[in-house]
Design a protein around this motif. Structure first.
Motif, PDB file in Angstrom:
ATOM      1  N   LEU A  97      16.713  -2.844  35.596  1.00  0.00           N
ATOM      2  CA  LEU A  97      17.482  -1.659  35.950  1.00  0.00           C
ATOM      3  C   LEU A  97      18.954  -1.836  35.603  1.00  0.00           C
ATOM      4  O   LEU A  97      19.592  -0.916  35.074  1.00  0.00           O
ATOM      5  CB  LEU A  97      17.302  -1.343  37.440  1.00  0.00           C
ATOM      6  CG  LEU A  97      18.009  -0.093  37.964  1.00  0.00           C
ATOM      7  CD1 LEU A  97      17.591   1.164  37.192  1.00  0.00           C
ATOM      8  CD2 LEU A  97      17.726   0.070  39.461  1.00  0.00           C
ATOM      9  N   ARG A  98      19.516  -2.989  35.861  1.00  0.00           N
ATOM     10  CA  ARG A  98      20.924  -3.258  35.494  1.00  0.00           C
ATOM     11  C   ARG A  98      21.129  -3.109  33.994  1.00  0.00           C
ATOM     12  O   ARG A  98      22.133  -2.539  33.552  1.00  0.00           O
ATOM     13  CB  ARG A  98      21.334  -4.664  35.929  1.00  0.00           C
ATOM     14  CG  ARG A  98      21.714  -4.734  37.368  1.00  0.00           C
ATOM     15  CD  ARG A  98      22.377  -6.013  37.781  1.00  0.00           C
ATOM     16  NE  ARG A  98      22.648  -6.942  36.700  1.00  0.00           N
ATOM     17  CZ  ARG A  98      22.799  -8.235  36.846  1.00  0.00           C
ATOM     18  NH1 ARG A  98      22.700  -8.771  38.034  1.00  0.00           N
ATOM     19  NH2 ARG A  98      23.048  -9.023  35.838  1.00  0.00           N
ATOM     20  N   LYS A  99      20.185  -3.610  33.204  1.00  0.00           N
ATOM     21  CA  LYS A  99      20.290  -3.456  31.743  1.00  0.00           C
ATOM     22  C   LYS A  99      20.247  -1.990  31.340  1.00  0.00           C
ATOM     23  O   LYS A  99      20.976  -1.559  30.444  1.00  0.00           O
ATOM     24  CB  LYS A  99      19.166  -4.232  31.045  1.00  0.00           C
ATOM     25  CG  LYS A  99      19.321  -5.727  31.134  1.00  0.00           C
ATOM     26  CD  LYS A  99      18.139  -6.427  30.502  1.00  0.00           C
ATOM     27  CE  LYS A  99      18.239  -7.927  30.747  1.00  0.00           C
ATOM     28  NZ  LYS A  99      17.045  -8.644  30.309  1.00  0.00           N
ATOM     29  N   MET A 100      19.389  -1.221  31.997  1.00  0.00           N
ATOM     30  CA  MET A 100      19.287   0.202  31.671  1.00  0.00           C
ATOM     31  C   MET A 100      20.574   0.951  32.065  1.00  0.00           C
ATOM     32  O   MET A 100      21.035   1.831  31.335  1.00  0.00           O
ATOM     33  CB  MET A 100      18.079   0.847  32.364  1.00  0.00           C
ATOM     34  CG  MET A 100      16.726   0.318  31.891  1.00  0.00           C
ATOM     35  SD  MET A 100      16.400   0.681  30.137  1.00  0.00           S
ATOM     36  CE  MET A 100      16.810  -0.898  29.372  1.00  0.00           C
ATOM     37  N   ILE A 101      21.160   0.583  33.186  1.00  0.00           N
ATOM     38  CA  ILE A 101      22.424   1.199  33.605  1.00  0.00           C
ATOM     39  C   ILE A 101      23.517   0.852  32.606  1.00  0.00           C
ATOM     40  O   ILE A 101      24.267   1.724  32.152  1.00  0.00           O
ATOM     41  CB  ILE A 101      22.802   0.762  35.033  1.00  0.00           C
ATOM     42  CG1 ILE A 101      21.807   1.349  36.035  1.00  0.00           C
ATOM     43  CG2 ILE A 101      24.234   1.180  35.375  1.00  0.00           C
ATOM     44  CD1 ILE A 101      21.920   0.769  37.437  1.00  0.00           C
ATOM     45  N   ASP A 102      23.608  -0.425  32.233  1.00  0.00           N
ATOM     46  CA  ASP A 102      24.621  -0.847  31.255  1.00  0.00           C
ATOM     47  C   ASP A 102      24.443  -0.123  29.922  1.00  0.00           C
ATOM     48  O   ASP A 102      25.411   0.230  29.265  1.00  0.00           O
ATOM     49  CB  ASP A 102      24.564  -2.358  31.022  1.00  0.00           C
ATOM     50  CG  ASP A 102      25.046  -3.156  32.223  1.00  0.00           C
ATOM     51  OD1 ASP A 102      25.694  -2.579  33.120  1.00  0.00           O
ATOM     52  OD2 ASP A 102      24.761  -4.378  32.260  1.00  0.00           O
ATOM     53  N   LYS A 103      23.209   0.106  29.536  1.00  0.00           N
ATOM     54  CA  LYS A 103      22.918   0.708  28.238  1.00  0.00           C
ATOM     55  C   LYS A 103      23.127   2.226  28.236  1.00  0.00           C
ATOM     56  O   LYS A 103      23.636   2.778  27.250  1.00  0.00           O
ATOM     57  CB  LYS A 103      21.471   0.383  27.848  1.00  0.00           C
ATOM     58  CG  LYS A 103      21.089   0.844  26.467  1.00  0.00           C
ATOM     59  CD  LYS A 103      19.708   0.309  26.089  1.00  0.00           C
ATOM     60  CE  LYS A 103      19.321   0.705  24.673  1.00  0.00           C
ATOM     61  NZ  LYS A 103      18.030   0.128  24.282  1.00  0.00           N
ATOM     62  N   TYR A 104      22.751   2.917  29.321  1.00  0.00           N
ATOM     63  CA  TYR A 104      22.695   4.379  29.286  1.00  0.00           C
ATOM     64  C   TYR A 104      23.706   5.123  30.150  1.00  0.00           C
ATOM     65  O   TYR A 104      23.912   6.324  29.950  1.00  0.00           O
ATOM     66  CB  TYR A 104      21.288   4.865  29.639  1.00  0.00           C
ATOM     67  CG  TYR A 104      20.288   4.488  28.593  1.00  0.00           C
ATOM     68  CD1 TYR A 104      20.370   5.005  27.305  1.00  0.00           C
ATOM     69  CD2 TYR A 104      19.264   3.585  28.867  1.00  0.00           C
ATOM     70  CE1 TYR A 104      19.462   4.646  26.322  1.00  0.00           C
ATOM     71  CE2 TYR A 104      18.344   3.229  27.885  1.00  0.00           C
ATOM     72  CZ  TYR A 104      18.454   3.760  26.626  1.00  0.00           C
ATOM     73  OH  TYR A 104      17.550   3.400  25.652  1.00  0.00           O
ATOM     74  N   ALA A 105      24.333   4.464  31.098  1.00  0.00           N
ATOM     75  CA  ALA A 105      25.290   5.174  31.950  1.00  0.00           C
ATOM     76  C   ALA A 105      26.481   5.642  31.118  1.00  0.00           C
ATOM     77  O   ALA A 105      27.028   4.883  30.323  1.00  0.00           O
ATOM     78  CB  ALA A 105      25.755   4.281  33.091  1.00  0.00           C
TER      79      ALA A 105
END
Length: 118
Positions: A97-105
C-alpha cells in the motif's frame, strides 16, 4: 469534498465502517455483509469514501490504487485488531500500500490506521 479510500484485508471491517457512516447506526453496521468484489462508494455532500476489496485476488490489483489513490485526501488502512493471525499479512499489505501511495498519490495523503473490532 474530502475523499477517503479505505483499504485492508478481507473481513477487516471496511464495509461496516462505510455502512455506519451511511446510516450512523451501529446495529446496521454490525450486520454481516457479503464480501464485495468491486469498489464500494459512499458519497454525501460532505464526503466521498471508496472501499477497495480486500480479498487477496483483488487487493494486489494495481488498477484499484491508480484509480482510487489519485483523488484521495486520506487513505485508511483498516485492520481487524482481533485477528492476530493476519498481522503478518497486514504488514506485507502495508508495504504494498505504501508503494501504491508513493506511486499514485497526486498530493500529500494522510494515512490513518484504523484498528477495527477491538
Amino acid at each position: 469534498m474530502p475523499v477517503v479510500t479505505l483499504c485492508g484485508l478481507e473481513e477487516a471491517g471496511k464495509t461496516s465502517i462505510k455502512v455506519f457512516l451511511e446510516n450512523i447506526d451501529k446495529d446496521e453496521a454490525a450486520k454481516p455483509y457479503i464480501a464485495s468484489t468491486d469498489v464500494e462508494t459512499f458519497k454525501k455532500h460532505f464526503l466521498t469514501i471508496y472501499v477497495i476489496p480486500g480479498q487477496e485476488r483483488f487487493r494486489y490489483m494495481e488498477f484499484f490504487y491508480e484509480k482510487f489513490i489519485q483523488p484521495a485526501d486520506r487513505v485508511g488502512l483498516v485492520v481487524d485488531a482481533s485477528d492476530k493471525a493476519k498481522f503478518d499479512e497486514v504488514k506485507r499489505y502495508w508495504e504494498y500500500l505504501r508503494k501504491m501511495i508513493d506511486k499514485y498519490a497526486l498530493k500529500d495523503v494522510e494515512v490513518i490506521l484504523i484498528a477495527h473490532k477491538q
